[in-house]
Write an enzyme that holds these catalytic residues in place. Structure first.
Site, PDB file in Angstrom:
ATOM      1  N   ASP A  66       0.831  -1.201   0.000  1.00  0.00           N
ATOM      2  CA  ASP A  66       0.000   0.000   0.000  1.00  0.00           C
ATOM      3  C   ASP A  66       0.865   1.251   0.000  1.00  0.00           C
ATOM      4  OD1 ASP A  66       0.751  -0.762   2.671  1.00  0.00           O
ATOM      5  OD2 ASP A  66      -0.671   0.708   3.460  1.00  0.00           O
ATOM      6  N   GLU A 125      -0.017  -0.755   5.958  1.00  0.00           N
ATOM      7  CA  GLU A 125       1.106  -0.229   6.743  1.00  0.00           C
ATOM      8  C   GLU A 125       1.065   1.287   6.789  1.00  0.00           C
ATOM      9  OE1 GLU A 125       5.221   1.176   7.745  1.00  0.00           O
ATOM     10  OE2 GLU A 125       3.961   1.640   6.027  1.00  0.00           O
TER      11      GLU A 125
END
Length: 365
Positions: A66, A125
């Protein structure tokens, strides 16, 4: 598919946190000779791949697919890998699709390893991180499958490729103070207790103060005030209370206990409440371990540079691994444009990162 091609493909995936942009399914299929475990929780996708080549250590490569939002002002489409001026531009170029592409390809090209190789990827994250790496680690712990060693491919280099690895990170403690006074008319300050006046002379002894001296790996824990607010945005009423927030990136030398004592010492004569929350705990991997020695040797072999051992910067998912007894380090490309407009890296760095990881795998013993 080679490393640069894989890297460009990953940039083209719009994986704004917590979306994985389809990358975890792709990587699972790309490494189809590895056993796969999916730990998807609350819309967050997590992937763990592993393969036992022989008896020996369990080495895990970890990261996130991500990215933070791209925002406006880019000179090219942030979700198209664009080559310009010797760089490859795109969101996630440094943080951290370069790292993921490098270790995925290194693992793909591995035929033999002295032990078990694994890969841990999350799509959460850059966001809250609540249902990301920690969920996979909890699952692996319950199944007695935790790795012995882990490499998180976060961008760690500072000036040139190979100049720094992270062997630990500072923790993060957030503080919230509510200071009570007595509301009143601004024309009659003697009839009120203004919390702004109460806190003002205290700030010089609090703001930016070092709470410890640090050590050879950690810079000092510093008391950083991040927000102060009071009042009702009018000029004729003094506030009833004041709220102050602060953050301490703490070393192993300072805990919540020392922070609470510091606040009490400075505000002991005032009427206040203090609340502390621990965002993450500090950790440091022993630099004499097999992992640190091996990654140092691989970096020096490929880059010609002996990396320094650093704990600077913010937190990463490595913080979840250390408390579980996993020896963990972080290594990746230069980090000078992370989260920035026109984020970019070079082909040479990505290729060298692949070579470092491949060398680490091939020479592990």
């Amino acid at each position: 598919m080679k490393t640069i091609e894989l890297f460009k493909f990953m940039i083209s995936a719009k994986s704004q946190t917590p979306d994985d942009g389809g990358l975890l399914d792709f990587i699972q299929n790309y490494l189809d000779d590895f056993e796969a475990i999916r730990v998807d929780v609350e819309g967050v996708k997590n992937l763990f791949l592993y393969k036992k080549f022989s008896q020996g250590d369990h080495l895990c490569f970890a990261g996130h697919v991500d990215v933070v939002p791209a925002g406006d002002g880019w000179d090219s489409d942030p979700y198209i890998a664009t080559e310009r001026d010797g760089y490859i531009y795109g969101r996630g170029a440094q943080d951290m699709k370069s790292g993921v592409a490098a270790f995925v390809q290194a693992i793909k090209d591995t035929k033999h390893f002295n032990g078990t190789l694994s890969l841990l990827l999350t799509s959460d994250e850059e966001g809250e991180g609540t249902y990301g790496t920690i969920e996979v680690l909890n699952y692996l712990r319950d199944k007695s499958m935790l790795p012995d060693f882990a490499v998180v491919a976060e961008p760690t280099c500072e000036m040139v490729f190979g100049d720094a690895i992270k062997v630990g990170r500072r923790g993060s403690i957030n503080g919230y103070i509510t200071l009570r006074g007595k509301q009143g008319h601004a024309a009659y300050p003697e009839k009120s207790i203004n919390p702004i006046n109460l806190i003002a002379p205290k700030l010089a002894n609090m703001a930016g103060v070092d709470l410890d001296n640090g050590d050879e790996f950690f810079s000092p824990s510093k008391f950083v005030i991040t927000d102060i607010r009071a009042g009702m945005q009018v000029t004729n009423v003094t506030p009833n209370e004041l709220k102050m927030m602060f953050n301490v990136r703490n070393t192993t030398l300072t805990s919540q206990k020392e922070i609470r004592e510091f606040v009490e010492k400075n505000l002991e004569d005032l009427d206040y409440d203090l609340r502390l929350t621990q965002g993450s705990y500090p950790f440091k991997t022993d630099t004499k371990t097999k992992l640190v020695k091996n990654i140092d040797a691989s970096i020096e072999q490929i880059s010609g540079i002996k990396p320094k051992h650093s704990t600077a910067g913010g937190t990463s998912d490595a913080r979840h691994m250390a408390p579980l007894g996993i020896d963990v380090i972080e290594f990746g490309v230069i980090n000078d444009t992370i989260h920035a407009i026109n984020e970019r890296t070079t082909k040479d760095e990505v290729k060298k990162l692949y070579e470092v990881f491949k060398h680490l795998i091939d020479t592990w013993k």
